[in-house]
Design an enzyme around this catalytic site. Sequence first.
Site, PDB file in Angstrom:
ATOM      1  N   GLU A  45       0.816  -0.914   0.271  1.00  0.00           N
ATOM      2  CA  GLU A  45       0.122   0.149  -0.123  1.00  0.00           C
ATOM      3  C   GLU A  45       1.201   1.345   0.123  1.00  0.00           C
ATOM      4  OE1 GLU A  45      -3.230  -0.094   3.552  1.00  0.00           O
ATOM      5  OE2 GLU A  45      -3.990   1.610   2.205  1.00  0.00           O
ATOM      6  N   ASN A 192     -12.440  -0.739  -0.732  1.00  0.00           N
ATOM      7  CA  ASN A 192     -12.096  -1.529   0.397  1.00  0.00           C
ATOM      8  C   ASN A 192     -12.603  -1.294   1.654  1.00  0.00           C
ATOM      9  OD1 ASN A 192      -9.392  -3.052   2.107  1.00  0.00           O
ATOM     10  ND2 ASN A 192      -9.117  -0.445   2.112  1.00  0.00           N
ATOM     11  N   GLU A 193     -12.475  -2.219   2.468  1.00  0.00           N
ATOM     12  CA  GLU A 193     -13.350  -2.138   3.940  1.00  0.00           C
ATOM     13  C   GLU A 193     -14.164  -0.787   3.325  1.00  0.00           C
ATOM     14  OE1 GLU A 193     -10.095  -1.365   6.932  1.00  0.00           O
ATOM     15  OE2 GLU A 193      -9.528  -3.364   6.406  1.00  0.00           O
ATOM     16  N   TYR A 261      -6.830  -9.073  11.391  1.00  0.00           N
ATOM     17  CA  TYR A 261      -5.830  -8.302  12.243  1.00  0.00           C
ATOM     18  C   TYR A 261      -5.271  -9.296  13.323  1.00  0.00           C
ATOM     19  CZ  TYR A 261      -4.065  -4.880   8.303  1.00  0.00           C
ATOM     20  OH  TYR A 261      -4.230  -4.793   7.012  1.00  0.00           O
ATOM     21  N   GLU A 318      -5.687  -9.128   3.442  1.00  0.00           N
ATOM     22  CA  GLU A 318      -5.313  -8.412   5.053  1.00  0.00           C
ATOM     23  C   GLU A 318      -5.147  -9.487   5.991  1.00  0.00           C
ATOM     24  OE1 GLU A 318      -6.342  -3.802   5.779  1.00  0.00           O
ATOM     25  OE2 GLU A 318      -6.964  -3.808   3.057  1.00  0.00           O
ATOM     26  N   GLN A 367       1.851  -6.049   5.650  1.00  0.00           N
ATOM     27  CA  GLN A 367       2.223  -5.781   4.078  1.00  0.00           C
ATOM     28  C   GLN A 367       3.836  -6.150   3.753  1.00  0.00           C
ATOM     29  OE1 GLN A 367       0.997  -1.995   3.242  1.00  0.00           O
ATOM     30  NE2 GLN A 367      -0.459  -1.703   4.453  1.00  0.00           N
TER      31      GLN A 367
HETATM   32  O1  AHR Z   1      -3.035  -2.567   6.049  1.00  0.00           O
HETATM   33  C1  AHR Z   1      -3.016  -1.573   7.033  1.00  0.00           C
HETATM   34  C2  AHR Z   1      -4.602  -1.170   7.032  1.00  0.00           C
HETATM   35  O2  AHR Z   1      -5.482  -1.993   7.545  1.00  0.00           O
HETATM   36  C3  AHR Z   1      -5.035  -0.973   5.577  1.00  0.00           C
HETATM   37  O3  AHR Z   1      -4.507   0.128   4.567  1.00  0.00           O
HETATM   38  C4  AHR Z   1      -6.765  -0.782   5.575  1.00  0.00           C
HETATM   39  O4  AHR Z   1      -7.656  -1.602   3.948  1.00  0.00           O
HETATM   40  C5  AHR Z   1      -6.671  -1.999   7.061  1.00  0.00           C
HETATM   41  O5  AHR Z   1      -7.881  -1.459   8.213  1.00  0.00           O
END
Ligand code: AHR
Length: 515
Positions: A45, A192-193, A261, A318, A367
């Site tokens: 990103e 995205n999101e 995450y 992600e 990432q």
């Molecule tokens: O990876 C960092 C961020 O996490 C991304 O930009 C977003 O899609 C997510 O919330």
Amino acid sequence: MKRFRRCILALGMLAAPAWAQLSVTVDTTRPGAAIHKDVYGQFAEHLGSGVYGGMWVGTSSKIPNVRGWRKDVMGALRDLHVPLVRWPGGCFADEYHWREGIGPRERRPVRVNTNWGGVEESNAVGTHEFFDLVEQIGADAYVNGNLGSGSVQEMSEWLEYMTSDSKSSLAQLRRKNGRDKPFKLAYFAVGNEAWGCGGQMRPEHYTNLYRNTAAFLKAPPHLKPGIIASGGTSNGEDTKWTDLLSKDAPEGTVGISFHHYTLPTGDWKRKGAATGFPEEEWISTLARTLEMENYIKRNVAVLDRNDPQKKIGLFVDEWGTWYDVEEGSNPGFLYQQNTLRDAVVAALNFNLFHAHAERVRMTNIAQMVNVLQAMILTDKDRMLLTPTYHAFRMYVPFQGAVSLAATVERDQPYVLGASSVPGLSVSAARARDGKVHVAMVNPHPREARQVDLQVIGQQASRAVGQVLTAEAMDAHNSFRQPQAVTPQPYRASASEGKLRLTLPAKSVLVVALEP
Ligand code: AHR
């Protein structure tokens, strides 16, 4: 031989006095789903030094580069066999306007990256530079479109610009900018999101917008990318998005994305440190990352109901660890150190993805460089490979392999206080080279594991591969000691018909079985 003895000696020294004895059975007569190569995808990103500095240095930099992309990092990514790269975001994607990233670089507008540190975005890396990156490292391309602040027309024209082989004005503009033949685009995502940085939408609203947009994403059939709908997250309501999006999904939809995450504490305000953490945060991190399986199962159950023909995949586009940023770094740059714990997290997730390979056909770790759970960290002209890089490298044989049934008997969970995780994680597959590969993770930070490996349907008298471990839970590679955590050769031979593998405490092991 000398090297081998040294390696066994090293393992002996690392092994704590405590042992746990387990047995694992791999059944080579029961092949499961193929593990798609894109399960090992990565995410780059426009965030901090993830792209600018970490990978892109520009053509006039003193750092050796090929057309602006730094040579050292590209070489390491090529060695990693990165199959797929997702770009340009993330949150950045929903503010990105592709026309600002084409044509002479000196004439591209400078914007503010409002999501990530409010820094200037030069637009030096745009569509052509991105495809140069993936072509240099031999990966496929996944482009994330802008639904949040963009339009259907903008996305549909971007797709035409990238994929048209006609003489249309957009295809001619691409040619004028240096690319004659269409780019090879594997996937295109619509936003995205969308529930958060991508537009604060409700699932019903996004589903309607997705259906409308997908109708205008046109490309020649043999060049048309798989279309991805932006789905839910483990932060909130996760299956409603999957449910609405998978009911009667528009033609061309290949996947619904899902994000998860791993925060050691589970608290976004105080996530936990990347290094110097207590054992409580070692186990909580592993337990939280393993929650991935519940999310996968719940979403897969919805897909099985709405899409029994299994046209749609669950794309975890992600995932990874997210810690408090390193002291002194810009909080908006998400720069964190990467330790043995991250390698264990990665391997635990790989084993889960293999177990659900039928639906989990793509994932992207967040990432690639200098951001969150990165493969590579850079400091000006220096670069180091993280423990996560090594875990990805060890698992390369699983890309495109056929998963095999693998079961653990007499498992002894690793318990600390109220937290508990299974004592061993295993995955097995027949790789494209015909060999059976077995991956194991010992999550216990103090106890080794002795594993009796039974293999059904095939002779296995030797296991040859690599093991990744270290003395400390937070062992990591630094610019002073870039080789502190690196995989070591591993070899075990059957004795009296028994193949016994020893896994040091807190280790990741990947071996190929030999007759
Ligand atoms: O990876 C960092 C961020 O996490 C991304 O930009 C977003 O899609 C997510 O919330």
